[in-house]
Structure formats: structure tokens, C-alpha cells
Design a protein around this motif. Structure first.
Motif, PDB file in Angstrom:
ATOM      1  N   UNK A   1       0.765  -1.052  -0.049  1.00  0.00           N
ATOM      2  CA  UNK A   1      -0.063   0.031  -0.205  1.00  0.00           C
ATOM      3  C   UNK A   1       0.836   1.265  -0.126  1.00  0.00           C
ATOM      4  N   UNK A   2       1.970   1.309   0.686  1.00  0.00           N
ATOM      5  CA  UNK A   2       2.770   2.373   0.654  1.00  0.00           C
ATOM      6  C   UNK A   2       3.393   2.614  -0.591  1.00  0.00           C
ATOM      7  N   UNK A   3       3.835   1.726  -1.183  1.00  0.00           N
ATOM      8  CA  UNK A   3       4.483   1.675  -2.409  1.00  0.00           C
ATOM      9  C   UNK A   3       3.639   2.241  -3.592  1.00  0.00           C
ATOM     10  N   UNK A   4       2.447   1.755  -3.527  1.00  0.00           N
ATOM     11  CA  UNK A   4       1.356   2.064  -4.334  1.00  0.00           C
ATOM     12  C   UNK A   4       1.089   3.717  -4.195  1.00  0.00           C
ATOM     13  N   UNK A   5       0.937   3.929  -3.063  1.00  0.00           N
ATOM     14  CA  UNK A   5       0.680   5.454  -2.866  1.00  0.00           C
ATOM     15  C   UNK A   5       1.822   6.326  -3.195  1.00  0.00           C
TER      16      UNK A   5
ATOM     17  N   UNK B   1       3.338   9.434  -9.989  1.00  0.00           N
ATOM     18  CA  UNK B   1       2.477   9.931 -11.333  1.00  0.00           C
ATOM     19  C   UNK B   1       1.768  11.057 -11.296  1.00  0.00           C
ATOM     20  N   UNK B   2       1.055  11.467 -10.241  1.00  0.00           N
ATOM     21  CA  UNK B   2       0.310  12.819 -10.281  1.00  0.00           C
ATOM     22  C   UNK B   2       1.444  13.887 -10.399  1.00  0.00           C
ATOM     23  N   UNK B   3       2.312  13.764  -9.730  1.00  0.00           N
ATOM     24  CA  UNK B   3       3.404  14.853  -9.997  1.00  0.00           C
ATOM     25  C   UNK B   3       3.894  15.051 -11.406  1.00  0.00           C
ATOM     26  N   UNK B   4       4.269  14.021 -12.258  1.00  0.00           N
ATOM     27  CA  UNK B   4       4.531  13.778 -13.407  1.00  0.00           C
ATOM     28  C   UNK B   4       3.732  14.370 -14.512  1.00  0.00           C
ATOM     29  N   UNK B   5       2.174  14.145 -14.026  1.00  0.00           N
ATOM     30  CA  UNK B   5       1.320  14.325 -14.997  1.00  0.00           C
ATOM     31  C   UNK B   5       0.907  15.950 -14.837  1.00  0.00           C
ATOM     32  N   UNK B   6       1.085  16.343 -13.535  1.00  0.00           N
ATOM     33  CA  UNK B   6       0.917  17.969 -13.484  1.00  0.00           C
ATOM     34  C   UNK B   6       2.206  18.638 -14.022  1.00  0.00           C
TER      35      UNK B   6
END
Length: 116
Positions: free
Chosen positions: A79-83, A89-94
Motif C-alpha cells: 500500500x505504501x509503495x502504491x501510494x 505519477x500525479x506529480x509527473x502528470x501535473x
């Protein structure tokens, strides 16, 4: 008649064997305590968990299924690694969206043949 005698003798042998096992066992024949199985192939602590790590993960069977602490540790780690991956991914997409939305500044070279 011969078959009946064979069955009676076989039944007598089974009853005698069970009686000897129960009576002859006594108090000293209690099974020794066995150390509980532990998770052998834990998730690697020195690198991110990969698909192969998850596919090879096998939990040892305990009295009521699996050892809850082993399963909880593995699920917490995953769970920690997926988070962490979701945040990356969110940072790279933004960052990509910001780079695509930024106005493009082009520097036009003045034409030498045209005078204003």
C-alpha cells in the motif's frame, strides 16, 4: 462364511491396534510444540517491490489460515509503495500539463529583405 471370518479378524486387529495406541501412548507421547512457520521470502527492503516479488510471495499456513502479521506487513508495504507511485505519477502528470499549457515564446528573426 470365509469372508465373514476374515472381516471379524480384521475388525479385531483394528480394535486391538487402536486400543494399544490409546493405552500405550500414555502422557509421554504428547506431540512436541512446533515452531510456527515464518514468511521465508519477504518483500525486498532495499529496492521497490516488483511484479515478480508479488507473484512469488507465498504466506505460510497457520492454524486459522495465514499469519495475520505477515499478511498485514506485506499489505502495508504494498500500500505504501502504491501510494508513493501514485503520488509520483500525479506529480509527473501535473508537470507535463504545466509544460504543455505554458505559452510558447518564439523569437522571430527579422527578415533582412523586408524593411518597414
Amino acid at each position: 462364511m470365509l469372508m465373514f471370518l476374515f472381516l471379524v479378524v480384521a475388525l479385531a486387529v483394528v480394535v486391538a491396534a487402536v486400543t494399544l495406541a490409546v493405552v500405550g501412548g500414555g502422557e509421554s507421547a504428547v506431540l512436541p510444540e512446533v515452531a510456527p512457520e515464518r514468511l521465508q521470502d519477504v518483500l525486498p527492503p532495499d529496492r521497490p517491490v516488483g511484479r515478480g516479488d508479488v507473484e512469488s510471495l507465498r504466506f505460510p499456513v497457520a492454524a486459522r489460515g495465514y499469519r495475520m502479521s505477515d499478511v498485514d506487513d506485506a499489505l502495508t508495504r504494498l500500500g505504501a509503495e502504491l501510494a508513493e507511485r501514485d503520488a509520483r505519477i500525479a506529480n509527473l502528470e501535473s508537470a507535463l500539463a504545466g509544460a504543455q499549457a505554458a505559452p510558447r515564446v518564439t523569437l522571430d528573426k527579422p527578415d533582412e529583405g523586408h524593411e518597414q
